[in-house]
Design a protein around this motif. Structure first.
Motif, PDB file in Angstrom:
ATOM      1  N   ASP A 265      -4.178  11.482  13.058  1.00 38.14           N
ATOM      2  CA  ASP A 265      -3.040  12.004  12.319  1.00 38.14           C
ATOM      3  C   ASP A 265      -1.975  10.477  12.444  1.00 38.14           C
ATOM      4  OD1 ASP A 265      -1.643  13.483  10.362  1.00 38.14           O
ATOM      5  OD2 ASP A 265       0.016  13.878  11.777  1.00 38.14           O
ATOM      6  N   ILE A 266      -1.930  10.009  13.332  1.00 45.13           N
ATOM      7  CA  ILE A 266      -1.245   8.917  13.510  1.00 45.13           C
ATOM      8  C   ILE A 266      -1.980   7.793  12.776  1.00 45.13           C
ATOM      9  CG2 ILE A 266      -0.407   6.928  15.000  1.00 45.13           C
ATOM     10  CD1 ILE A 266       0.173   9.259  17.107  1.00 45.13           C
ATOM     11  N   ILE A 267      -3.545   7.693  13.249  1.00 48.38           N
ATOM     12  CA  ILE A 267      -4.127   6.429  12.388  1.00 48.38           C
ATOM     13  C   ILE A 267      -4.097   6.611  10.762  1.00 48.38           C
ATOM     14  CG2 ILE A 267      -6.431   5.528  11.925  1.00 48.38           C
ATOM     15  CD1 ILE A 267      -6.512   6.273  15.095  1.00 48.38           C
ATOM     16  N   GLY A 268      -4.329   7.746  10.372  1.00 48.14           N
ATOM     17  CA  GLY A 268      -4.464   8.286   8.870  1.00 48.14           C
ATOM     18  C   GLY A 268      -3.043   8.474   8.081  1.00 48.14           C
ATOM     19  N   SER A 269      -2.157   8.970   8.757  1.00 49.08           N
ATOM     20  CA  SER A 269      -0.898   9.129   7.905  1.00 49.08           C
ATOM     21  C   SER A 269       0.034   7.966   8.415  1.00 49.08           C
ATOM     22  CB  SER A 269      -0.455  10.507   8.318  1.00 49.08           C
ATOM     23  OG  SER A 269      -1.087  11.675   7.855  1.00 49.08           O
ATOM     24  N   GLY A 270      -0.202   7.209   9.373  1.00 53.12           N
ATOM     25  CA  GLY A 270       0.679   6.102   9.554  1.00 53.12           C
ATOM     26  C   GLY A 270       0.074   4.828   9.446  1.00 53.12           C
ATOM     27  N   LEU A 271      -0.974   4.241  10.106  1.00 51.34           N
ATOM     28  CA  LEU A 271      -1.374   3.123  10.195  1.00 51.34           C
ATOM     29  C   LEU A 271      -2.240   2.733   8.692  1.00 51.34           C
ATOM     30  CD1 LEU A 271      -2.645   2.727  13.850  1.00 51.34           C
ATOM     31  CD2 LEU A 271      -0.505   1.689  12.914  1.00 51.34           C
ATOM     32  N   ARG A 272      -3.077   3.909   8.615  1.00 51.92           N
ATOM     33  CA  ARG A 272      -3.688   3.296   7.207  1.00 51.92           C
ATOM     34  C   ARG A 272      -2.967   3.519   6.029  1.00 51.92           C
ATOM     35  NH1 ARG A 272      -9.397   6.573   6.648  1.00 51.92           N
ATOM     36  NH2 ARG A 272      -9.545   4.800   5.234  1.00 51.92           N
ATOM     37  N   ALA A 273      -1.713   4.369   6.241  1.00 53.60           N
ATOM     38  CA  ALA A 273      -0.868   4.788   4.862  1.00 53.60           C
ATOM     39  C   ALA A 273      -0.248   3.369   4.738  1.00 53.60           C
ATOM     40  CB  ALA A 273      -0.252   5.869   5.252  1.00 53.60           C
ATOM     41  N   ALA A 274       0.005   2.556   5.894  1.00 53.86           N
ATOM     42  CA  ALA A 274       1.068   1.373   5.689  1.00 53.86           C
ATOM     43  C   ALA A 274       0.385   0.433   5.201  1.00 53.86           C
ATOM     44  CB  ALA A 274       1.588   1.042   7.149  1.00 53.86           C
ATOM     45  N   LEU A 275      -1.034   0.409   5.044  1.00 52.48           N
ATOM     46  CA  LEU A 275      -1.792  -0.775   4.312  1.00 52.48           C
ATOM     47  C   LEU A 275      -1.427  -0.868   2.913  1.00 52.48           C
ATOM     48  CD1 LEU A 275      -4.999  -0.377   6.245  1.00 52.48           C
ATOM     49  CD2 LEU A 275      -3.253  -1.930   6.702  1.00 52.48           C
ATOM     50  N   ASN A 276      -1.545  -2.023   2.325  1.00 54.79           N
ATOM     51  CA  ASN A 276      -1.222  -2.107   0.789  1.00 54.79           C
ATOM     52  C   ASN A 276      -2.756  -2.866   0.654  1.00 54.79           C
ATOM     53  OD1 ASN A 276      -1.586  -3.081  -1.749  1.00 54.79           O
ATOM     54  ND2 ASN A 276       1.099  -3.359  -1.265  1.00 54.79           N
ATOM     55  N   ILE A 277      -3.644  -2.218   0.124  1.00 54.88           N
ATOM     56  CA  ILE A 277      -5.212  -2.826  -0.111  1.00 54.88           C
ATOM     57  C   ILE A 277      -5.086  -3.910  -1.271  1.00 54.88           C
ATOM     58  CG2 ILE A 277      -7.476  -2.422  -0.758  1.00 54.88           C
ATOM     59  CD1 ILE A 277      -6.865  -1.343   2.104  1.00 54.88           C
ATOM     60  N   LYS A 278      -4.395  -3.557  -2.175  1.00 58.04           N
ATOM     61  CA  LYS A 278      -4.378  -4.501  -3.558  1.00 58.04           C
ATOM     62  C   LYS A 278      -3.597  -5.932  -2.856  1.00 58.04           C
ATOM     63  CE  LYS A 278      -4.224  -0.904  -7.012  1.00 58.04           C
ATOM     64  NZ  LYS A 278      -3.535  -0.189  -8.089  1.00 58.04           N
ATOM     65  N   GLU A 279      -2.599  -5.603  -2.334  1.00 53.93           N
ATOM     66  CA  GLU A 279      -1.762  -6.875  -2.077  1.00 53.93           C
ATOM     67  C   GLU A 279      -2.457  -7.718  -0.714  1.00 53.93           C
ATOM     68  OE1 GLU A 279       2.502  -6.685  -2.350  1.00 53.93           O
ATOM     69  OE2 GLU A 279       2.453  -5.453  -4.301  1.00 53.93           O
ATOM     70  N   GLY A 280      -2.845  -6.656   0.208  1.00 58.21           N
ATOM     71  CA  GLY A 280      -3.303  -7.093   1.656  1.00 58.21           C
ATOM     72  C   GLY A 280      -4.757  -7.664   1.608  1.00 58.21           C
ATOM     73  N   GLY A 281      -5.533  -7.752   0.280  1.00 58.19           N
ATOM     74  CA  GLY A 281      -6.540  -8.351   0.270  1.00 58.19           C
ATOM     75  C   GLY A 281      -7.546  -7.957   1.057  1.00 58.19           C
ATOM     76  N   GLU A 282      -8.410  -8.915   1.734  1.00 58.05           N
ATOM     77  CA  GLU A 282      -9.641  -8.538   2.680  1.00 58.05           C
ATOM     78  C   GLU A 282      -9.332  -8.139   3.948  1.00 58.05           C
ATOM     79  OE1 GLU A 282     -13.387 -11.105   4.444  1.00 58.05           O
ATOM     80  OE2 GLU A 282     -12.041 -12.190   2.994  1.00 58.05           O
ATOM     81  N   LEU A 283      -8.072  -8.759   4.566  1.00 60.50           N
ATOM     82  CA  LEU A 283      -7.372  -8.358   5.707  1.00 60.50           C
ATOM     83  C   LEU A 283      -7.206  -6.852   5.821  1.00 60.50           C
ATOM     84  CD1 LEU A 283      -6.604  -8.865   8.614  1.00 60.50           C
ATOM     85  CD2 LEU A 283      -4.242  -9.628   7.528  1.00 60.50           C
ATOM     86  N   ALA A 284      -6.321  -6.313   4.887  1.00 57.59           N
ATOM     87  CA  ALA A 284      -5.934  -4.952   4.832  1.00 57.59           C
ATOM     88  C   ALA A 284      -7.272  -4.098   4.643  1.00 57.59           C
ATOM     89  CB  ALA A 284      -4.941  -4.966   3.675  1.00 57.59           C
ATOM     90  N   GLN A 285      -8.146  -4.712   3.721  1.00 55.58           N
ATOM     91  CA  GLN A 285      -9.401  -3.715   3.701  1.00 55.58           C
ATOM     92  C   GLN A 285     -10.338  -3.715   4.987  1.00 55.58           C
ATOM     93  OE1 GLN A 285     -10.715  -2.058   0.776  1.00 55.58           O
ATOM     94  NE2 GLN A 285     -11.751  -1.048   2.738  1.00 55.58           N
ATOM     95  N   ASN A 286     -10.212  -4.631   5.744  1.00 56.09           N
ATOM     96  CA  ASN A 286     -11.036  -5.011   7.144  1.00 56.09           C
ATOM     97  C   ASN A 286     -10.135  -3.774   7.941  1.00 56.09           C
ATOM     98  OD1 ASN A 286     -12.607  -6.659   6.121  1.00 56.09           O
ATOM     99  ND2 ASN A 286     -11.598  -8.380   7.201  1.00 56.09           N
ATOM    100  N   LEU A 287      -8.936  -3.954   7.961  1.00 50.70           N
ATOM    101  CA  LEU A 287      -8.047  -3.250   8.904  1.00 50.70           C
ATOM    102  C   LEU A 287      -8.445  -1.694   8.509  1.00 50.70           C
ATOM    103  CD1 LEU A 287      -4.465  -4.658   8.985  1.00 50.70           C
ATOM    104  CD2 LEU A 287      -6.467  -4.326  11.144  1.00 50.70           C
ATOM    105  N   ASP A 288      -8.489  -1.147   7.309  1.00 50.88           N
ATOM    106  CA  ASP A 288      -8.622   0.016   6.611  1.00 50.88           C
ATOM    107  C   ASP A 288      -9.998   0.490   7.238  1.00 50.88           C
ATOM    108  OD1 ASP A 288      -7.801   2.256   5.241  1.00 50.88           O
ATOM    109  OD2 ASP A 288      -9.591   1.936   3.844  1.00 50.88           O
ATOM    110  N   ASP A 289     -10.855  -0.323   7.153  1.00 53.82           N
ATOM    111  CA  ASP A 289     -12.183  -0.083   7.613  1.00 53.82           C
ATOM    112  C   ASP A 289     -12.426   0.294   9.150  1.00 53.82           C
ATOM    113  OD1 ASP A 289     -13.379  -0.239   4.988  1.00 53.82           O
ATOM    114  OD2 ASP A 289     -14.134  -2.404   5.021  1.00 53.82           O
ATOM    115  N   LEU A 290     -11.568  -0.491   9.713  1.00 53.31           N
ATOM    116  CA  LEU A 290     -11.499  -0.381  11.147  1.00 53.31           C
ATOM    117  C   LEU A 290     -10.778   0.756  11.603  1.00 53.31           C
ATOM    118  CD1 LEU A 290     -11.675  -1.660  14.091  1.00 53.31           C
ATOM    119  CD2 LEU A 290      -9.514  -2.467  13.979  1.00 53.31           C
ATOM    120  N   TYR A 291      -9.643   1.390  10.966  1.00 52.59           N
ATOM    121  CA  TYR A 291      -9.139   2.512  11.293  1.00 52.59           C
ATOM    122  C   TYR A 291     -10.146   3.673  10.962  1.00 52.59           C
ATOM    123  CZ  TYR A 291      -4.877   0.038  11.464  1.00 52.59           C
ATOM    124  OH  TYR A 291      -3.625  -1.132  11.650  1.00 52.59           O
TER     125      TYR A 291
END
Length: 136
Positions: free
Chosen positions: A65-91
């Motif tokens: 829940d913390i990872i999905g509703s917190g860490l992943r929700a904090a990511l902005n894939i559009k503005e964060g680009g490849e780094l945000a996408q890589n973090l999303d994939d890692l989570y």
């Protein structure tokens, strides 16, 4: 204190506003999320070793829940680009490891999930310290 929402992004924004009101920066909130997820994984492993199945599952679900509703929700894939996408994939991968740990009752999956989150969390903490040092 924190409100519940079915919209993770809205929940993150609300938590961010509440955290700022309590004197915690958005960066500090992310650090708190990492710490909470890591603690939940540690507890899950302890419960697993002790054979406490329901407590193990509860701790794993809390980490997910913390990872999905917190860490992943904090990511902005559009503005964060490849780094945000890589973090999303890692989570997403870490969540998969946690599910496998619960299903197979295998602490090796918890160890890997913990290591991966600890590495990213440590980098996040270091970034915050560097930013704080450069902006007295």
């Amino acid at each position: 204190m924190f409100t519940q929402s079915n919209n993770p992004a809205a929940a993150y924004r609300t938590a961010g506003i509440e955290a700022e009101a309590l004197g915690t920066s958005p960066h500090g909130l992310i650090v708190m999320l990492f710490n909470g997820a890591l603690l939940s994984i540690k507890l899950a492993k302890a419960h697993m070793v002790e054979g406490k199945t329901s407590a193990k599952a509860e701790s794993i679900n809390k980490a997910i829940d913390i990872i999905g509703s917190g860490l992943r929700a904090a990511l902005n894939i559009k503005e964060g680009g490849e780094l945000a996408q890589n973090l999303d994939d890692l989570y997403e991968y870490v969540v998969m490891l946690l599910l496998k740990a619960n299903l197979n009752n295998d602490p090796a999956f918890l160890d890997e999930a913990y290591r991966l989150l600890a590495d990213v969390g440590s980098a996040w903490s270091e970034l915050g310290q560097k930013q704080a040092a450069s902006h007295p």
